[in-house]
Design a protein around this motif. Structure first.
Motif, mmCIF file in Angstrom:
data_model
loop_
_atom_site.group_PDB
_atom_site.id
_atom_site.type_symbol
_atom_site.label_atom_id
_atom_site.label_comp_id
_atom_site.label_asym_id
_atom_site.label_seq_id
_atom_site.Cartn_x
_atom_site.Cartn_y
_atom_site.Cartn_z
ATOM 1 N N ALA A 199 -0.961 -0.039 15.262
ATOM 2 C CA ALA A 199 0.467 -0.765 15.175
ATOM 3 C C ALA A 199 -0.204 -1.250 12.949
ATOM 4 N N ALA A 200 0.507 -0.284 12.510
ATOM 5 C CA ALA A 200 0.481 -0.122 10.811
ATOM 6 C C ALA A 200 1.287 0.006 9.975
ATOM 7 N N PHE A 201 1.341 -0.931 8.913
ATOM 8 C CA PHE A 201 2.389 -0.480 7.712
ATOM 9 C C PHE A 201 1.598 0.685 7.364
ATOM 10 N N PRO A 202 2.789 1.798 6.972
ATOM 11 C CA PRO A 202 2.818 3.165 6.637
ATOM 12 C C PRO A 202 1.975 3.239 5.264
ATOM 13 N N ASP A 203 1.108 4.350 4.571
ATOM 14 C CA ASP A 203 0.284 4.483 3.268
ATOM 15 C C ASP A 203 0.542 2.826 2.340
ATOM 16 N N MET A 204 -0.761 2.622 3.349
ATOM 17 C CA MET A 204 -1.350 0.922 2.507
ATOM 18 C C MET A 204 -2.382 0.685 2.868
ATOM 19 N N GLN A 261 -3.299 -4.306 1.227
ATOM 20 C CA GLN A 261 -2.123 -4.378 0.785
ATOM 21 C C GLN A 261 -1.383 -4.476 2.208
ATOM 22 N N TRP A 295 -1.942 -8.525 2.590
ATOM 23 C CA TRP A 295 -0.810 -9.556 1.614
ATOM 24 C C TRP A 295 0.448 -8.808 1.326
ATOM 25 N N TYR A 296 1.109 -8.214 2.452
ATOM 26 C CA TYR A 296 2.657 -7.375 2.739
ATOM 27 C C TYR A 296 2.922 -8.262 3.788
ATOM 28 N N ALA A 297 2.566 -8.553 4.639
ATOM 29 C CA ALA A 297 2.400 -8.991 6.104
ATOM 30 C C ALA A 297 2.566 -10.589 5.433
#
Lengths: 308, 308
Positions: free
Chosen positions: A89-94, A98, A101-103
């Protein structure tokens, strides 16, 4: 189970996915430290974690985590909990930085703190070289590490790790377990580690919760679980083995295995060993070595799950 | 040699501050959206020119028309030419022209933006299993959805509501805040904001639903374009030909949107085109679509996918 305050208390918990009952009659109390969640595939380990995070609703019963009631709207609770999912699982395009940091930002951290912490946890997870690369280019091991960094960035009090060593090579696995051990033993973060790899649990955890078919069948410390089945010993003899074997059976000592001059007997050394020595005397063998059999967690688990 | 401290440090920040999840998602999403637009520099520049060209043209024309009108003694021929051409009536913001021709020009850019920015909003998160990452944080499903709507809403507002409001303000400055005209422009200003918000919100919900229905941005784009071609082109055209009834227009989202916006803007010219068709019908249809799209989004935005 342990002397510390319980981090998790479950009373008659039931979780359903539509008509399918994933968890039922789950009642247990889990103390702090590192706790292993064990059980075969489909036992309900991941469902239990997801229910505790409020990702799936609690159909029946009561659950408290870190002293707070679990509910789907428990956002305050989720600020104190970190979660490393089993699936990729991953935030896309980062990039790795990033994403971490976003998490942190999503967990309520101020921007500057989230940036600083992202660097710190990436360093801790051994990702300093790859932190500015896109997550989509990471290897399996790196993805596991980035998931750990994301779970840690907001400094949780409790960390849920769902199969953290999945897909890792032996060195990666050892490093990952080393990180988890550090967090649990040195940094005071409670860890709930769900795994079907018993050695992972054995290496990191102090206590275990064993699950089967959607319910908890045993909750104990690792030592307790092993001691419960530590009722065997290994004997090395000189002399007629078959006669000794027969004498043991006459004295009611179960013989579990025989290999050359070595026998595994179903008797605990903590109990009365006189019948064993009487059998040796009768069969005219010399007992050269007598050691307790170290029961692995795997053996203990098979015992608990009723495999033998 | 630089020595890094690789150990894990606890974070001593404030854990009780409210989580501004919607803003965090929007902030990050807007950056990602801009990166997607300017991934190909030429495409980004062309789209920007297309998006802001009509506004800049109207702004320039408005200024020049007022300038030559104010200096009629110096430039009598040009001033007369401007009066005769009617360009001032065309570019001056009124309920009819601002949300009439301006929106007609902008709607194509809006649709392209929906493809470039909107199609991947939820689809990419579903593809990369990021929903589990989002929803295990102190974030509700609604906060996630509002954050995603906010991203596409931001871009649509930037090229529709913002230019219109700026044009009205410039007009107010140019006419020198005369009481009568200022009151009229103030009314138009607020009505434009409300009408623009309806337009932006509806389009955002629609494209987010299309995105939520797929696990790939490309598929969501195809779905989005296909849906519009089917509803606005084939269905509306064929039904109109078959029934020759003006009520057939009600199947068109564009028609219903125009009617509702005309009502908010008190655009009597537009409303008079179909006097027998109550605006409430259009509002009801748009409301129904909005509820349907939200239901689709909420059904798809789940941390755990349940396979029956």
């Amino acid at each position: 189970m342990t002397d510390s305050a319980p981090i998790l208390e479950l009373t008659d918990v039931e979780v359903r996915y539509g008509k399918h009952v994933a968890l039922h009659d789950v009642t247990t109390t889990v103390g702090g430290g590192a706790v292993g969640l064990l059980g075969p595939n489909g036992a309900g380990k991941s469902s239990l974690i997801k229910m505790l995070l409020g990702l799936v609703p609690l159909h029946k019963g009561r659950a408290t985590l870190l002293g707070r009631k679990v509910s789907r709207r428990a956002s305050t609770l989720r600020r104190r909990v970190g979660y490393m999912p089993e699936r990729d699982a991953a935030f896309p395009d980062m990039t790795g930085f990033q994403a971490t940091w976003y998490a942190g930002r999503l967990s309520g951290m101020p921007d500057a703190d989230a940036r600083r912490r992202a660097h710190e946890v990436l360093l801790f997870a051994g990702m300093e070289e790859a932190r500015y690369r896109m997550v989509s280019t990471y290897s399996t091991g790196m993805r596991q590490r980035i998931k750990l960094a994301q779970a840690l960035v907001h400094d949780p009090d409790l960390l849920f790790l769902d199969e953290p060593t999945n897909g890792l090579d032996p060195q990666g696995r050892a490093e990952m377990l080393g990180l988890v051990r550090t967090l649990s033993r040195d940094k005071g973060i409670h860890v709930v580690l769900s795994s079907h790899l018993l050695r992972d649990v054995e290496e990191v955890c102090t206590s275990v919760v064993v699950m089967r078919q959607g319910t908890v069948v045993r909750s104990a410390t690792v030592a307790e679980l092993q001691a419960a089945t530590e009722d065997a010993c290994q004997v090395t003899v000189a002399g007629p083995v078959e006669a000794f074997r027969a004498a043991c059976e006459r004295h009611g000592i179960p013989v579990m295995q025989t290999r050359d001059q070595h026998l595994q007997l179903g008797v605990s050394l903590a109990a009365d060993t006189q019948p064993l020595f009487r059998a040796a005397e009768e069969s005219e063998v010399i007992v050269r070595r007598l050691t307790p059999v170290r029961v692995s967690l795997e053996d203990a688990l098979i015992d608990v799950l009723g495999g033998r | 040699m630089v020595v890094h401290d690789r150990s894990y440090a606890r974070w001593d920040g404030d854990r009780d501050k409210p989580v501004r999840g919607v803003w965090v998602i929007m902030d990050r999403g807007v950056s990602t959206g801009l990166a997607a637009i300017f991934k190909r520099k030429i495409f980004g520049q062309l789209l920007s020119f297309w998006a802001f060209g009509p506004f800049l043209f109207a702004l320039g024309a408005l200024y020049l028309a007022f300038y030559f009108r104010a200096n009629v003694a110096t430039y009598p021929e040009i001033a007369q030419g401007i009066e005769q051409s009617g360009i001032l009536q065309l570019v001056s913001p009124t309920a009819d022209n601002v949300w009439g021709y301006f929106l007609e020009l902008q709607i194509w850019v809006c649709l392209i933006l929906c493809v470039v920015v909107g199609a991947g909003l939820v689809a990419e998160d579903r593809r990369t299993n990021a929903l589990e990452m989002y929803l295990s944080r102190p974030l509700s499903v609604w906060q996630y959805v509002l954050g995603k709507l906010g991203i596409i809403g931001f871009f649509l507002t930037l090229i529709t509501v913002l230019p219109v409001c700026l044009l009205i303000l410039v007009q107010a400055f140019l006419v020198g805040f005369e009481p009568g005209q200022t009151a009229e422009l103030a009314g138009l200003f607020w009505r434009s904001i409300v009408a623009g918000t309806v337009f932006v919100a509806f389009l955002s919900v629609l494209v987010t639903a299309a995105s939520a229905l797929s696990k790939r941005a490309r598929n969501a784009s195809i779905l989005w374009v296909g849906f519009l071609v089917m509803v606005e082109g084939l269905l509306r055209g064929n039904l109109q030909e078959a029934f020759l009834n003006p009520e057939v227009h009600l199947v068109s989202l564009h028609f219903n949107l125009s009617r509702c916006m005309a009502w908010i803007l008190d655009n009597q010219v537009e409303l008079a085109r179909y006097p027998d068709m109550p605006v409430a019908w259009s509002a009801g249809i748009l409301g129904g679509w909005t509820l349907l799209c939200l239901a689709v989004v909420l059904r798809r935005v789940r941390p755990v996918e349940i396979v029956a």
